[in-house]
Motif scaffolding. Sequence first.
Motif, PDB file in Angstrom:
ATOM      1  N   VAL A 235       9.166   6.455 -18.149  1.00 20.51           N
ATOM      2  CA  VAL A 235       9.865   5.531 -17.713  1.00 20.51           C
ATOM      3  C   VAL A 235      10.714   4.950 -18.860  1.00 20.51           C
ATOM      4  O   VAL A 235       9.749   4.498 -19.764  1.00 20.51           O
ATOM      5  CB  VAL A 235       9.413   4.573 -16.541  1.00 20.51           C
ATOM      6  N   ARG A 236      12.192   5.120 -18.861  1.00 21.39           N
ATOM      7  CA  ARG A 236      12.643   4.167 -19.849  1.00 21.39           C
ATOM      8  C   ARG A 236      13.689   3.635 -19.223  1.00 21.39           C
ATOM      9  O   ARG A 236      14.423   3.851 -18.320  1.00 21.39           O
ATOM     10  CB  ARG A 236      12.822   4.968 -20.977  1.00 21.39           C
ATOM     11  N   GLU A 327      12.414  -2.265  -6.741  1.00 25.59           N
ATOM     12  CA  GLU A 327      11.253  -3.158  -6.661  1.00 25.59           C
ATOM     13  C   GLU A 327      10.065  -2.416  -7.035  1.00 25.59           C
ATOM     14  O   GLU A 327       8.859  -2.822  -6.852  1.00 25.59           O
ATOM     15  CB  GLU A 327      11.315  -3.452  -4.922  1.00 25.59           C
ATOM     16  N   ARG A 328      10.237  -1.094  -7.371  1.00 26.16           N
ATOM     17  CA  ARG A 328       8.920  -0.488  -7.875  1.00 26.16           C
ATOM     18  C   ARG A 328       8.737  -0.521  -9.371  1.00 26.16           C
ATOM     19  O   ARG A 328       9.662  -0.667 -10.133  1.00 26.16           O
ATOM     20  CB  ARG A 328       9.378   1.128  -7.583  1.00 26.16           C
ATOM     21  N   THR A 329       7.512  -0.421  -9.856  1.00 21.73           N
ATOM     22  CA  THR A 329       7.274  -0.455 -11.046  1.00 21.73           C
ATOM     23  C   THR A 329       6.869   0.842 -11.800  1.00 21.73           C
ATOM     24  O   THR A 329       6.581   1.865 -11.215  1.00 21.73           O
ATOM     25  CB  THR A 329       6.101  -1.534 -11.537  1.00 21.73           C
ATOM     26  N   ALA A 330       6.880   0.650 -13.009  1.00 27.65           N
ATOM     27  CA  ALA A 330       6.449   2.119 -13.778  1.00 27.65           C
ATOM     28  C   ALA A 330       4.933   2.587 -13.262  1.00 27.65           C
ATOM     29  O   ALA A 330       4.739   3.733 -13.214  1.00 27.65           O
ATOM     30  CB  ALA A 330       6.422   1.888 -15.292  1.00 27.65           C
ATOM     31  N   SER A 369      -5.107  11.644 -17.667  1.00 22.13           N
ATOM     32  CA  SER A 369      -3.980  11.182 -18.275  1.00 22.13           C
ATOM     33  C   SER A 369      -4.095  10.201 -19.143  1.00 22.13           C
ATOM     34  O   SER A 369      -5.218   9.421 -19.013  1.00 22.13           O
ATOM     35  CB  SER A 369      -2.842  10.663 -17.452  1.00 22.13           C
ATOM     36  N   ILE A 370      -3.673  10.270 -20.484  1.00 22.56           N
ATOM     37  CA  ILE A 370      -3.578   9.139 -21.392  1.00 22.56           C
ATOM     38  C   ILE A 370      -2.367   8.389 -21.139  1.00 22.56           C
ATOM     39  O   ILE A 370      -1.348   9.096 -21.494  1.00 22.56           O
ATOM     40  CB  ILE A 370      -3.936   9.177 -22.935  1.00 22.56           C
ATOM     41  N   PHE A 371      -2.228   7.176 -20.863  1.00 14.18           N
ATOM     42  CA  PHE A 371      -0.901   6.556 -20.582  1.00 14.18           C
ATOM     43  C   PHE A 371      -0.677   5.086 -21.461  1.00 14.18           C
ATOM     44  O   PHE A 371      -1.829   4.513 -21.933  1.00 14.18           O
ATOM     45  CB  PHE A 371      -0.708   6.128 -19.198  1.00 14.18           C
ATOM     46  N   ARG A 372       0.539   4.522 -21.597  1.00 16.74           N
ATOM     47  CA  ARG A 372       0.741   3.460 -22.051  1.00 16.74           C
ATOM     48  C   ARG A 372       1.994   2.780 -21.282  1.00 16.74           C
ATOM     49  O   ARG A 372       2.779   3.490 -20.965  1.00 16.74           O
ATOM     50  CB  ARG A 372       0.981   3.402 -23.565  1.00 16.74           C
ATOM     51  N   ALA A 373       2.098   1.635 -20.959  1.00 13.89           N
ATOM     52  CA  ALA A 373       2.959   0.831 -20.185  1.00 13.89           C
ATOM     53  C   ALA A 373       3.236  -0.476 -21.029  1.00 13.89           C
ATOM     54  O   ALA A 373       2.360  -1.232 -21.032  1.00 13.89           O
ATOM     55  CB  ALA A 373       2.405   0.618 -18.863  1.00 13.89           C
ATOM     56  N   ASP A 376       8.302  -4.097 -21.524  1.00 11.47           N
ATOM     57  CA  ASP A 376       9.714  -3.935 -21.082  1.00 11.47           C
ATOM     58  C   ASP A 376       9.857  -3.066 -20.174  1.00 11.47           C
ATOM     59  O   ASP A 376      10.792  -2.743 -19.728  1.00 11.47           O
ATOM     60  CB  ASP A 376      10.280  -3.452 -22.406  1.00 11.47           C
ATOM     61  N   GLY A 377       8.796  -2.981 -19.357  1.00 11.17           N
ATOM     62  CA  GLY A 377       8.855  -1.992 -18.205  1.00 11.17           C
ATOM     63  C   GLY A 377       8.858  -0.410 -18.535  1.00 11.17           C
ATOM     64  O   GLY A 377       8.901   0.534 -17.445  1.00 11.17           O
ATOM     65  N   SER A 378       8.668  -0.242 -19.757  1.00 11.85           N
ATOM     66  CA  SER A 378       8.636   1.401 -20.223  1.00 11.85           C
ATOM     67  C   SER A 378       7.150   1.934 -19.783  1.00 11.85           C
ATOM     68  O   SER A 378       6.158   0.981 -19.444  1.00 11.85           O
ATOM     69  CB  SER A 378       8.917   1.454 -21.561  1.00 11.85           C
ATOM     70  N   LEU A 379       7.221   3.312 -19.925  1.00  9.93           N
ATOM     71  CA  LEU A 379       5.854   3.833 -19.675  1.00  9.93           C
ATOM     72  C   LEU A 379       5.874   5.251 -20.251  1.00  9.93           C
ATOM     73  O   LEU A 379       6.886   6.073 -20.048  1.00  9.93           O
ATOM     74  CB  LEU A 379       5.307   4.003 -18.143  1.00  9.93           C
ATOM     75  N   ASP A 380       4.884   5.993 -20.714  1.00  7.81           N
ATOM     76  CA  ASP A 380       4.651   7.327 -20.955  1.00  7.81           C
ATOM     77  C   ASP A 380       3.393   7.570 -20.695  1.00  7.81           C
ATOM     78  O   ASP A 380       2.459   6.829 -21.113  1.00  7.81           O
ATOM     79  CB  ASP A 380       5.021   7.504 -22.365  1.00  7.81           C
ATOM     80  N   SER A 381       3.100   9.123 -20.373  1.00 11.74           N
ATOM     81  CA  SER A 381       1.793   9.493 -20.128  1.00 11.74           C
ATOM     82  C   SER A 381       1.808  10.981 -20.328  1.00 11.74           C
ATOM     83  O   SER A 381       2.633  11.586 -20.103  1.00 11.74           O
ATOM     84  CB  SER A 381       1.576   9.069 -18.643  1.00 11.74           C
ATOM     85  N   SER A 382       0.516  11.201 -20.678  1.00  8.46           N
ATOM     86  CA  SER A 382       0.481  12.552 -20.866  1.00  8.46           C
ATOM     87  C   SER A 382      -0.537  13.308 -19.681  1.00  8.46           C
ATOM     88  O   SER A 382      -1.006  12.980 -19.012  1.00  8.46           O
ATOM     89  CB  SER A 382      -0.665  13.174 -22.227  1.00  8.46           C
TER      90      SER A 382
END
Length: 436
Positions: A235-236, A327-330, A369-373, A376-382
């Motif tokens: 999510v960006r 209204e939905r989050t990462a 998955s390894i993820f980070r959130a 700023d509302g961003s997210l990335d995950s493998s």
Amino acid sequence: MAKPLPSLPWRHPLDAFHSLRDTPLALLLLGDGENGRWSAIFVHPRSRELAAGAGDALARARTWLEGLRPGAPAPEGAPFHPGIAGILGYDAGCPGSGPPSALGLYDRILAFDHEARAVHLIEAQNAAPDGREALLALLDAPRPPPPLPGAGGVEDVEPREAFGGKVEAVRARIACGEFYQANISRRFEGRLGDGDHPFDLFRRLARSSPAAFAAYLRLPGFAIVSNSPERLVRVRNTPEGRLALTSPIKGTAPRGHTPEADALNARGLLASEKDRAENLMIVDLMRNDLSRACRPGSVRTPRLFELKTLPNVHHLVSHVEGVLEPERTAIDLLEACFPAGSITGAPKLRAMDAIRQIEGSPRGADYGSIFRAGTDGSLDSSVLIRTATCHERPGGWSVAFRVGCGITSDSDPEAETRETEAKALRLVQAIAGTCP
């Protein structure tokens, strides 16, 4: 608006992280999943959680993110922000499945810009006062020795022919109309060489087989060494809204031993009706998963069947994107898409039931998955493919990993078995110390 902190002297993240290799919840992301420009170190979380399953971990992540306030803007182009990072295990609370789902709340991180050869300390506004100097000290520590060459080994835990039998079992269930595709895996187990360490294994892989989502994570009693090329979901923030993207990999061919053979294998993969159909099934599944958190009508597939070439295999990768509902989050999106369709099958829940029955043992960290959130509302995950789970034992480290493939009605057992061996090759070589 506050100005970003100035850059710090350059230090390669592999060198900076070396002293943290046994620090609980220390995480190194080597590359940003795009062009490899950025890496990041997450360490000394303000809060930490070991959870029974992915659902419990994500519920905690929602709560933690609400209490962390953004600080100075991140450097231009940096994809990392203070926030949550961790691992989601494939299984929920299965005994003997290996390390649990785990996450930390990190109010400061070190971001490494490989292109500009600069390091940036990125902090939350309400970051804890202690820990800053310890993080900066990583940039001045003595350069570590080179990684050990590796002298370990792994073996398939069952006869090679047994995997072919599992392929046939899946095909039979497909013929009965139970599902369209299921991703079945083989498990390899063994030990690292005497004196070898999981972080040395990670450094050998980084040199011989760079991966878009390479990651090293230390957990109590375990270390995760991931050489994954696959994104689960990102999510960006964009002017059009919060853009969600998933990039499933499905369809594989081995690399050729000569440039001519390699090009022939790549063309064959691009033209393969079986592999394209396998990829399209998962694209449709991921479109459905994204639709659970995205605006109606916003989900689309901008690119299909792109060729992705890795050191040991060619892949087909497609891209599905959509715009998140306001209204939905990462975290909502990650929950909607986990686990990835590319390592389960279609329909997802039916395929997962079949996987449990046919594989016969929990997957643990494999295919999680390894993820980070970020704040700023961003997210990335493998997707945790090409990933070794190292278990700390008296006298050394055991190591295990899975490799699998998507089985359809057209699958050939021998061809699918060879595909798993091509996928396992670089991990096998790195453990044994025979990397090219």
